[in-house]
Design a protein around this motif. Structure first.
Motif, PDB file in Angstrom:
ATOM      1  N   MET A   1     -15.437  -1.825  -4.428  1.00 33.61           N
ATOM      2  CA  MET A   1     -14.028  -2.364  -3.990  1.00 33.61           C
ATOM      3  C   MET A   1     -14.179  -3.860  -4.331  1.00 33.61           C
ATOM      4  SD  MET A   1     -12.177   0.375  -2.980  1.00 33.61           S
ATOM      5  CE  MET A   1     -11.985   1.580  -2.101  1.00 33.61           C
ATOM      6  N   GLU A   2     -15.347  -4.587  -3.775  1.00 32.79           N
ATOM      7  CA  GLU A   2     -15.310  -5.927  -3.344  1.00 32.79           C
ATOM      8  C   GLU A   2     -15.003  -6.373  -5.093  1.00 32.79           C
ATOM      9  OE1 GLU A   2     -18.320  -7.308  -1.966  1.00 32.79           O
ATOM     10  OE2 GLU A   2     -17.139  -6.563   0.562  1.00 32.79           O
ATOM     11  N   SER A   3     -15.457  -5.791  -6.065  1.00 29.61           N
ATOM     12  CA  SER A   3     -15.885  -6.430  -7.620  1.00 29.61           C
ATOM     13  C   SER A   3     -14.399  -6.126  -8.183  1.00 29.61           C
ATOM     14  CB  SER A   3     -16.458  -5.417  -7.989  1.00 29.61           C
ATOM     15  OG  SER A   3     -16.632  -4.238  -8.472  1.00 29.61           O
ATOM     16  N   LEU A   4     -13.998  -4.512  -8.089  1.00 27.24           N
ATOM     17  CA  LEU A   4     -12.390  -4.949  -7.777  1.00 27.24           C
ATOM     18  C   LEU A   4     -10.740  -5.859  -7.277  1.00 27.24           C
ATOM     19  CD1 LEU A   4     -12.584  -0.838  -7.937  1.00 27.24           C
ATOM     20  CD2 LEU A   4     -12.629  -1.874  -9.505  1.00 27.24           C
ATOM     21  N   ALA A   5     -11.284  -6.599  -7.066  1.00 28.52           N
ATOM     22  CA  ALA A   5     -10.363  -7.685  -5.776  1.00 28.52           C
ATOM     23  C   ALA A   5      -9.180  -7.173  -6.664  1.00 28.52           C
ATOM     24  CB  ALA A   5     -11.219  -8.023  -5.324  1.00 28.52           C
ATOM     25  N   GLY A   6      -7.676  -7.115  -6.502  1.00 29.16           N
ATOM     26  CA  GLY A   6      -7.366  -7.620  -6.849  1.00 29.16           C
ATOM     27  C   GLY A   6      -6.346  -7.581  -8.460  1.00 29.16           C
ATOM     28  N   SER A   7      -6.944  -5.962  -9.001  1.00 27.99           N
ATOM     29  CA  SER A   7      -7.345  -5.483  -9.616  1.00 27.99           C
ATOM     30  C   SER A   7      -6.292  -4.468  -9.866  1.00 27.99           C
ATOM     31  CB  SER A   7      -8.338  -4.567 -11.003  1.00 27.99           C
ATOM     32  OG  SER A   7      -9.001  -3.956  -9.253  1.00 27.99           O
ATOM     33  N   ASP A   8      -5.758  -4.258 -10.807  1.00 26.31           N
ATOM     34  CA  ASP A   8      -4.675  -3.086 -11.186  1.00 26.31           C
ATOM     35  C   ASP A   8      -4.500  -1.642 -10.471  1.00 26.31           C
ATOM     36  OD1 ASP A   8      -2.187  -4.643 -12.148  1.00 26.31           O
ATOM     37  OD2 ASP A   8      -3.240  -4.217 -14.098  1.00 26.31           O
ATOM     38  N   ILE A   9      -6.472  -1.640 -10.441  1.00 25.26           N
ATOM     39  CA  ILE A   9      -6.854  -0.014 -10.684  1.00 25.26           C
ATOM     40  C   ILE A   9      -6.879  -0.293  -8.728  1.00 25.26           C
ATOM     41  CG2 ILE A   9      -9.138   0.946  -9.941  1.00 25.26           C
ATOM     42  CD1 ILE A   9      -9.689   0.240 -12.739  1.00 25.26           C
ATOM     43  N   LEU A  10      -7.293  -1.114  -8.323  1.00 24.31           N
ATOM     44  CA  LEU A  10      -7.116  -0.947  -6.718  1.00 24.31           C
ATOM     45  C   LEU A  10      -6.096  -0.704  -6.387  1.00 24.31           C
ATOM     46  CD1 LEU A  10      -8.957  -1.127  -4.435  1.00 24.31           C
ATOM     47  CD2 LEU A  10      -8.878  -3.615  -4.064  1.00 24.31           C
ATOM     48  N   ILE A  11      -4.693  -1.955  -6.671  1.00 26.10           N
ATOM     49  CA  ILE A  11      -3.631  -1.900  -6.824  1.00 26.10           C
ATOM     50  C   ILE A  11      -2.880  -0.706  -6.740  1.00 26.10           C
ATOM     51  CG2 ILE A  11      -0.905  -2.899  -7.029  1.00 26.10           C
ATOM     52  CD1 ILE A  11      -2.505  -5.887  -7.617  1.00 26.10           C
ATOM     53  N   LYS A  12      -3.404  -0.071  -7.663  1.00 23.17           N
ATOM     54  CA  LYS A  12      -2.539   1.608  -7.201  1.00 23.17           C
ATOM     55  C   LYS A  12      -3.009   2.735  -6.657  1.00 23.17           C
ATOM     56  CE  LYS A  12      -1.767   1.177 -12.363  1.00 23.17           C
ATOM     57  NZ  LYS A  12      -2.339   1.837 -14.224  1.00 23.17           N
ATOM     58  N   GLN A  13      -4.119   2.168  -5.813  1.00 21.77           N
ATOM     59  CA  GLN A  13      -4.455   3.054  -5.099  1.00 21.77           C
ATOM     60  C   GLN A  13      -4.114   2.788  -3.103  1.00 21.77           C
ATOM     61  OE1 GLN A  13      -6.084   5.712  -5.199  1.00 21.77           O
ATOM     62  NE2 GLN A  13      -6.907   5.289  -7.437  1.00 21.77           N
ATOM     63  N   ILE A  14      -3.395   1.527  -3.046  1.00 23.64           N
ATOM     64  CA  ILE A  14      -2.753   1.016  -2.408  1.00 23.64           C
ATOM     65  C   ILE A  14      -2.119   2.281  -1.231  1.00 23.64           C
ATOM     66  CG2 ILE A  14      -0.855  -0.329  -0.727  1.00 23.64           C
ATOM     67  CD1 ILE A  14      -1.332  -2.283  -2.559  1.00 23.64           C
ATOM     68  N   PRO A  15      -1.618   3.663  -2.520  1.00 25.48           N
ATOM     69  CA  PRO A  15      -0.756   4.080  -1.120  1.00 25.48           C
ATOM     70  C   PRO A  15      -2.336   4.951  -0.843  1.00 25.48           C
ATOM     71  CG  PRO A  15      -0.132   4.349  -3.168  1.00 25.48           C
ATOM     72  CD  PRO A  15      -0.808   3.015  -3.273  1.00 25.48           C
ATOM     73  N   ALA A  16      -2.769   5.490  -1.609  1.00 28.17           N
ATOM     74  CA  ALA A  16      -4.091   6.206  -1.164  1.00 28.17           C
ATOM     75  C   ALA A  16      -5.076   5.789   0.596  1.00 28.17           C
ATOM     76  CB  ALA A  16      -5.244   6.779  -2.165  1.00 28.17           C
ATOM     77  N   LEU A  17      -4.954   4.212   0.181  1.00 30.90           N
ATOM     78  CA  LEU A  17      -5.734   4.246   1.167  1.00 30.90           C
ATOM     79  C   LEU A  17      -5.177   3.634   2.391  1.00 30.90           C
ATOM     80  CD1 LEU A  17      -7.227   0.863  -1.423  1.00 30.90           C
ATOM     81  CD2 LEU A  17      -8.741   2.470   0.077  1.00 30.90           C
ATOM     82  N   GLY A  18      -3.822   3.640   2.354  1.00 28.35           N
ATOM     83  CA  GLY A  18      -2.955   3.005   3.413  1.00 28.35           C
ATOM     84  C   GLY A  18      -3.347   5.101   4.220  1.00 28.35           C
ATOM     85  N   GLU A  19      -2.781   5.493   3.665  1.00 28.69           N
ATOM     86  CA  GLU A  19      -3.031   7.005   3.788  1.00 28.69           C
ATOM     87  C   GLU A  19      -4.529   7.513   5.050  1.00 28.69           C
ATOM     88  OE1 GLU A  19      -3.290  11.859   3.232  1.00 28.69           O
ATOM     89  OE2 GLU A  19      -2.252  10.696   1.373  1.00 28.69           O
ATOM     90  N   LEU A  20      -5.763   6.040   4.536  1.00 31.51           N
ATOM     91  CA  LEU A  20      -6.721   5.903   5.473  1.00 31.51           C
ATOM     92  C   LEU A  20      -7.350   5.465   6.225  1.00 31.51           C
ATOM     93  CD1 LEU A  20      -9.722   7.041   2.345  1.00 31.51           C
ATOM     94  CD2 LEU A  20      -8.920   8.589   3.688  1.00 31.51           C
ATOM     95  N   SER A  21      -6.085   4.960   5.880  1.00 30.66           N
ATOM     96  CA  SER A  21      -5.157   3.706   7.491  1.00 30.66           C
ATOM     97  C   SER A  21      -5.324   4.018   8.436  1.00 30.66           C
ATOM     98  CB  SER A  21      -4.736   2.342   7.208  1.00 30.66           C
ATOM     99  OG  SER A  21      -3.233   2.491   6.668  1.00 30.66           O
ATOM    100  N   GLN A  22      -4.939   5.140   8.516  1.00 33.38           N
ATOM    101  CA  GLN A  22      -4.708   6.376   9.813  1.00 33.38           C
ATOM    102  C   GLN A  22      -5.102   7.024  10.009  1.00 33.38           C
ATOM    103  OE1 GLN A  22       0.208   7.208   9.119  1.00 33.38           O
ATOM    104  NE2 GLN A  22      -0.145   6.134   6.951  1.00 33.38           N
ATOM    105  N   HIS A  23      -6.749   7.841   9.212  1.00 37.20           N
ATOM    106  CA  HIS A  23      -7.646   8.921   9.242  1.00 37.20           C
ATOM    107  C   HIS A  23      -7.764   8.560  11.288  1.00 37.20           C
ATOM    108  CE1 HIS A  23     -11.265  10.336   8.816  1.00 37.20           C
ATOM    109  NE2 HIS A  23     -10.959  10.823   7.653  1.00 37.20           N
ATOM    110  N   LYS A  24      -8.592   9.645  11.333  1.00 35.33           N
ATOM    111  CA  LYS A  24      -8.772   9.967  13.256  1.00 35.33           C
ATOM    112  C   LYS A  24      -9.984   9.105  13.075  1.00 35.33           C
ATOM    113  CE  LYS A  24     -10.698  13.829  11.493  1.00 35.33           C
ATOM    114  NZ  LYS A  24     -11.642  15.438  12.334  1.00 35.33           N
TER     115      LYS A  24
END
Length: 211
Positions: free
Chosen positions: A140-163
């Motif tokens: 993740m740190e190696s992908l910082a600021g990359s288009d690949i990571l930006i496209k995963q914001i919705p998925a990571l946003g969902e995980l930010s609500q994980h139990k």
């Protein structure tokens, strides 16, 4: 009925564990667990190791799974069964990471961004190893600021609500690494999280995005 997988085994002259893995795979093909077995001695065919970016033997490829080092017959049978099922990229990546092949995981994600889901699987799977979780962070740190990571914001946003608060905490950190404003709503929501570590991670991530 699932088609039995084929296996590729790379060995080297003088390798301590190669004979044992070769014997186990030979027995498994005789028992009908494998459809075919290709064996390459990289001592006489080093170009094959370079082609596959293999640095240590014994090395076995079963479908998407790459196995490095000593594996018992029982362990090989388990991996054969896994390869006959739908491929779980999280398990593929975890095996690579624990075998010291973090660079292969990153190269795979760069070449096939859709395989990023394997990192998300490791984040949420209770039985994922510590080394694999650390590996996820490094990638993740190696992908910082990359288009690949930006496209995963919705998925990571969902995980930010994980139990699980650890998953929420990690998701907030990775959202911050995106350096993208679209991650802000997910992080703002976590500023009121019941877990203090998650709140702190969300605040730090917001500062990173806005700095």
């Amino acid at each position: 009925m699932h088609t039995k997988p084929s296996a590729l085994l790379l060995i080297a002259s003088g390798c301590q564990h190669c004979p044992s893995v070769l014997q186990s795979l030979s027995e498994l093909i005789k028992e009908g667990e494998l459809s075919s077995l290709e064996v390459v001695n990289i001592s006489t065919a080093p170009e094959r190791a370079r082609e596959l970016n293999v640095r240590s033997v014994p090395w076995v490829k079963l479908g998407e799974y790459e196995l490095v080092g000593m594996k018992t017959k029982g362990e090989l049978k388990q991996w054969i069964d896994k390869s006959a099922q739908d491929t779980n990229m999280g398990i593929v990546f975890e095996e690579m990471m624990t075998s010291g092949n973090l660079d292969k995981v990153e190269a795979r994600i760069q070449a096939e961004p859709e395989s990023f889901e394997g990192l998300l699987d490791i984040m949420t799977r209770k039985d994922a190893s510590l080394s694999a979780r650390i590996g996820v962070g490094a990638i993740m740190e190696s992908l910082a600021g990359s288009d690949i990571l930006i496209k995963q914001i919705p998925a990571l946003g969902e995980l930010s609500q994980h139990k699980n608060p650890q998953v929420r905490n990690d998701a907030c950190y990775y959202l911050g690494l995106s350096h993208h404003m679209s991650a802000e709503p997910f992080l703002q929501a976590r500023l009121e999280d019941e877990n203090s570590d998650v709140r702190e991670s969300a605040d730090d991530a917001l500062q990173d995005i806005n700095s």
